[in-house]
Write a protein that holds these residues in place. Structure first.
Motif, PDB file in Angstrom:
ATOM      1  N   ALA A   1       0.834  -1.209   0.000  1.00 59.96           N
ATOM      2  CA  ALA A   1       0.000   0.000   0.000  1.00 59.96           C
ATOM      3  C   ALA A   1       0.865   1.254   0.000  1.00 59.96           C
ATOM      4  CB  ALA A   1      -0.926  -0.014   1.216  1.00 59.96           C
ATOM      5  N   ASP A   2       1.971   1.218   0.733  1.00 58.04           N
ATOM      6  CA  ASP A   2       2.879   2.371   0.762  1.00 58.04           C
ATOM      7  C   ASP A   2       3.493   2.647  -0.612  1.00 58.04           C
ATOM      8  OD1 ASP A   2       2.490   2.963   3.442  1.00 58.04           O
ATOM      9  OD2 ASP A   2       4.151   1.695   4.121  1.00 58.04           O
ATOM     10  N   THR A   3       3.793   1.588  -1.362  1.00 57.18           N
ATOM     11  CA  THR A   3       4.354   1.803  -2.701  1.00 57.18           C
ATOM     12  C   THR A   3       3.322   2.447  -3.629  1.00 57.18           C
ATOM     13  OG1 THR A   3       3.746  -0.378  -3.610  1.00 57.18           O
ATOM     14  CG2 THR A   3       5.833  -0.231  -2.424  1.00 57.18           C
ATOM     15  N   ILE A   4       2.066   2.107  -3.412  1.00 60.00           N
ATOM     16  CA  ILE A   4       1.003   2.714  -4.223  1.00 60.00           C
ATOM     17  C   ILE A   4       0.887   4.201  -3.908  1.00 60.00           C
ATOM     18  CG2 ILE A   4      -1.509   2.745  -4.569  1.00 60.00           C
ATOM     19  CD1 ILE A   4      -1.371  -0.339  -4.236  1.00 60.00           C
ATOM     20  N   LEU A   5       0.951   4.549  -2.640  1.00 58.69           N
ATOM     21  CA  LEU A   5       0.917   5.961  -2.266  1.00 58.69           C
ATOM     22  C   LEU A   5       2.113   6.703  -2.855  1.00 58.69           C
ATOM     23  CD1 LEU A   5      -0.207   5.920   1.478  1.00 58.69           C
ATOM     24  CD2 LEU A   5      -1.553   6.572  -0.515  1.00 58.69           C
ATOM     25  N   PHE A   6       3.274   6.064  -2.859  1.00 61.97           N
ATOM     26  CA  PHE A   6       4.469   6.673  -3.449  1.00 61.97           C
ATOM     27  C   PHE A   6       4.235   7.017  -4.918  1.00 61.97           C
ATOM     28  CE2 PHE A   6       8.226   5.687  -6.082  1.00 61.97           C
ATOM     29  CZ  PHE A   6       9.038   6.755  -5.722  1.00 61.97           C
ATOM     30  N   ALA A   7       3.718   6.064  -5.682  1.00 59.87           N
ATOM     31  CA  ALA A   7       3.484   6.300  -7.108  1.00 59.87           C
ATOM     32  C   ALA A   7       2.395   7.343  -7.327  1.00 59.87           C
ATOM     33  CB  ALA A   7       3.116   4.989  -7.800  1.00 59.87           C
ATOM     34  N   LEU A   8       1.358   7.308  -6.500  1.00 59.38           N
ATOM     35  CA  LEU A   8       0.264   8.275  -6.629  1.00 59.38           C
ATOM     36  C   LEU A   8       0.731   9.703  -6.389  1.00 59.38           C
ATOM     37  CD1 LEU A   8      -2.850   6.713  -4.859  1.00 59.38           C
ATOM     38  CD2 LEU A   8      -2.758   7.574  -7.212  1.00 59.38           C
ATOM     39  N   GLN A   9       1.631   9.873  -5.446  1.00 58.98           N
ATOM     40  CA  GLN A   9       2.038  11.211  -5.027  1.00 58.98           C
ATOM     41  C   GLN A   9       3.245  11.740  -5.787  1.00 58.98           C
ATOM     42  OE1 GLN A   9       2.207  10.107  -0.804  1.00 58.98           O
ATOM     43  NE2 GLN A   9       0.481  11.443  -0.412  1.00 58.98           N
ATOM     44  N   ALA A  10       3.671  11.020  -6.811  1.00 57.37           N
ATOM     45  CA  ALA A  10       4.755  11.516  -7.656  1.00 57.37           C
ATOM     46  C   ALA A  10       4.274  12.762  -8.403  1.00 57.37           C
ATOM     47  CB  ALA A  10       5.175  10.447  -8.654  1.00 57.37           C
ATOM     48  N   PRO A  11       5.185  13.656  -8.799  1.00 54.98           N
ATOM     49  CA  PRO A  11       4.796  14.826  -9.597  1.00 54.98           C
ATOM     50  C   PRO A  11       4.000  14.406 -10.828  1.00 54.98           C
ATOM     51  CG  PRO A  11       7.080  15.006  -8.922  1.00 54.98           C
ATOM     52  CD  PRO A  11       6.639  13.628  -8.523  1.00 54.98           C
ATOM     53  N   ASP A  12       3.142  15.278 -11.293  1.00 57.12           N
ATOM     54  CA  ASP A  12       2.210  14.892 -12.354  1.00 57.12           C
ATOM     55  C   ASP A  12       2.884  14.521 -13.669  1.00 57.12           C
ATOM     56  OD1 ASP A  12       2.999  17.422 -13.052  1.00 57.12           O
ATOM     57  OD2 ASP A  12       1.002  18.312 -13.007  1.00 57.12           O
ATOM     58  N   TYR A  13       4.145  14.888 -13.866  1.00 61.66           N
ATOM     59  CA  TYR A  13       4.837  14.510 -15.098  1.00 61.66           C
ATOM     60  C   TYR A  13       5.579  13.185 -14.954  1.00 61.66           C
ATOM     61  CZ  TYR A  13       9.210  16.060 -12.905  1.00 61.66           C
ATOM     62  OH  TYR A  13      10.282  16.196 -12.064  1.00 61.66           O
ATOM     63  N   VAL A  14       5.462  12.546 -13.784  1.00 64.41           N
ATOM     64  CA  VAL A  14       6.168  11.295 -13.507  1.00 64.41           C
ATOM     65  C   VAL A  14       5.183  10.135 -13.469  1.00 64.41           C
ATOM     66  CG1 VAL A  14       7.557  10.008 -11.834  1.00 64.41           C
ATOM     67  CG2 VAL A  14       7.961  12.464 -12.176  1.00 64.41           C
ATOM     68  N   ASN A  15       5.417   9.124 -14.313  1.00 64.04           N
ATOM     69  CA  ASN A  15       4.650   7.880 -14.251  1.00 64.04           C
ATOM     70  C   ASN A  15       5.584   6.780 -13.753  1.00 64.04           C
ATOM     71  OD1 ASN A  15       2.274   6.210 -16.456  1.00 64.04           O
ATOM     72  ND2 ASN A  15       3.316   5.382 -14.695  1.00 64.04           N
ATOM     73  N   VAL A  16       5.368   6.345 -12.525  1.00 61.57           N
ATOM     74  CA  VAL A  16       6.127   5.207 -12.006  1.00 61.57           C
ATOM     75  C   VAL A  16       5.504   3.959 -12.635  1.00 61.57           C
ATOM     76  CG1 VAL A  16       6.896   3.970  -9.954  1.00 61.57           C
ATOM     77  CG2 VAL A  16       6.543   6.453  -9.854  1.00 61.57           C
ATOM     78  N   ALA A  17       6.092   3.492 -13.711  1.00 61.96           N
ATOM     79  CA  ALA A  17       5.460   2.453 -14.522  1.00 61.96           C
ATOM     80  C   ALA A  17       5.489   1.078 -13.871  1.00 61.96           C
ATOM     81  CB  ALA A  17       6.132   2.390 -15.898  1.00 61.96           C
ATOM     82  N   GLU A  18       6.571   0.758 -13.164  1.00 57.48           N
ATOM     83  CA  GLU A  18       6.680  -0.539 -12.511  1.00 57.48           C
ATOM     84  C   GLU A  18       7.284  -0.374 -11.123  1.00 57.48           C
ATOM     85  OE1 GLU A  18       8.914  -3.353 -14.753  1.00 57.48           O
ATOM     86  OE2 GLU A  18       7.456  -3.483 -16.377  1.00 57.48           O
ATOM     87  N   LEU A  19       6.794  -1.175 -10.189  1.00 56.39           N
ATOM     88  CA  LEU A  19       7.368  -1.237  -8.848  1.00 56.39           C
ATOM     89  C   LEU A  19       7.569  -2.704  -8.497  1.00 56.39           C
ATOM     90  CD1 LEU A  19       5.338   1.546  -7.027  1.00 56.39           C
ATOM     91  CD2 LEU A  19       7.821   1.442  -7.183  1.00 56.39           C
ATOM     92  N   PHE A  20       8.827  -3.136  -8.444  1.00 57.75           N
ATOM     93  CA  PHE A  20       9.191  -4.515  -8.135  1.00 57.75           C
ATOM     94  C   PHE A  20       9.626  -4.535  -6.675  1.00 57.75           C
ATOM     95  CE2 PHE A  20      12.338  -8.143  -9.253  1.00 57.75           C
ATOM     96  CZ  PHE A  20      11.369  -9.105  -9.026  1.00 57.75           C
ATOM     97  N   VAL A  21       8.804  -5.106  -5.794  1.00 55.86           N
ATOM     98  CA  VAL A  21       9.004  -4.973  -4.354  1.00 55.86           C
ATOM     99  C   VAL A  21       9.179  -6.355  -3.717  1.00 55.86           C
ATOM    100  CG1 VAL A  21       8.119  -3.939  -2.245  1.00 55.86           C
ATOM    101  CG2 VAL A  21       7.429  -3.007  -4.457  1.00 55.86           C
ATOM    102  N   LEU A  22      10.353  -6.570  -3.119  1.00 59.29           N
ATOM    103  CA  LEU A  22      10.664  -7.881  -2.552  1.00 59.29           C
ATOM    104  C   LEU A  22      11.108  -7.756  -1.098  1.00 59.29           C
ATOM    105  CD1 LEU A  22      12.968  -9.300  -5.386  1.00 59.29           C
ATOM    106  CD2 LEU A  22      10.525  -9.690  -5.093  1.00 59.29           C
TER     107      LEU A  22
END
Length: 267
Positions: A240-261
């Motif tokens: 859930a924290d990684t989702i918040l991270f991607a959501l709150q990125a600047p509007d010109y930033v698309n965090v396309a993939e998050l590989f979390v282990l």
């Protein structure tokens, strides 16, 4: 003339850059009755997001709604079977009727029964394809028109380490998660620039969720449970924290993939 690069390596301030303001946004979370879906719904609500909680277990959803409301948030329980496109359309309409639109979609519903191919558990194969792939397509198709209309949105799809690697006993599951990864990238390419819609593919490793409960093969069930003694699993809240991270990125930033282990996951 080239502009000088700041000595600290940071990007020069841009007055047109906006961070996502989550307060007041509308989100739909599928598979919200437990695990990653429930944890994400709670964290979104804590940020002021109005959350539509979608799953088949309406009793669990209502308990989660009560928990969110007790903390001052807003949420709506939506009984939904992602495999049934009519059910998905009705659920999306219920959320839109309540809050006006949908800004965030988290395609999280999924199943992971494990067995060797030669066991021929074809009912489990088809159920995985129906939920993990078709369910994701159904909810994306139902929500996308609202995002296109407002020229804004963020879609999250839950893939897996199994969307990058293949493991014995997980052949069909891996196939479904590879499909999710491929679809996510194709969707990003098609709707990113054209409609200002961001797409993020979440690829978790071992997470402490209910996924193992879907395993009917005793040998693999014991093997999966034994992994808990070998490493510290991620918690649902970590994803859930990684989702918040991607959501709150600047509007010109698309965090396309998050590989979390997990740090100590060796595979």
């Amino acid at each position: 003339m080239l502009k000088p690069i700041p000595l600290n390596g940071s990007t020069p301030p841009n007055p047109k850059v906006n961070l996502m303001k989550l307060n007041g946004k509308i989100a739909l979370v599928t598979g919200a009755s437990s695990g990653i879906g429930a944890a994400t719904a709670l964290k979104l609500a804590a940020q002021g997001v109005k959350v539509g909680l979608a799953a088949r277990r309406i009793d669990r959803l209502q308990a989660l709604v009560n928990q969110i409301k007790a903390s001052g948030g807003e949420a709506l329980a939506i009984e939904m079977d992602v495999v049934d496109s009519t059910s998905v359309q009705a659920g999306v309409q219920k959320l839109v009727d309540a809050y006006g639109t949908i800004d965030i979609l988290f395609n999280n519903a999924g199943l992971m029964p494990i067995s060797d191919i030669e066991s021929l558990k074809t009912d489990e194969w088809h159920r995985m394809v129906d939920v993990n792939i078709k369910g994701l397509l159904n909810s994306t198709a139902a929500v996308l028109p609202y995002m296109q209309k407002q020229s804004y949105g963020h879609i999250f799809n839950t893939s897996s380490i199994a969307g990058r690697k293949v493991f014995p006993g997980l052949s069909v599951y891996c196939a479904t998660k590879h499909a999710v990864t491929a679809f996510s990238e194709g969707l990003r390419l098609e709707v990113g620039k054209k409609h200002n819609i961001r797409v993020t593919c979440i690829q978790p490793g071992a997470v402490d969720t209910e996924l193992f409960e879907h395993v009917t093969d005793k040998g693999y069930r014991d093997q999966m449970e034994g992994l808990r003694d070998q490493m510290a699993f991620l918690k649902a809240g970590d994803i859930a924290d990684t989702i918040l991270f991607a959501l709150q990125a600047p509007d010109y930033v698309n965090v396309a993939e998050l590989f979390v282990l997990p740090t100590d996951q060796p595979w």
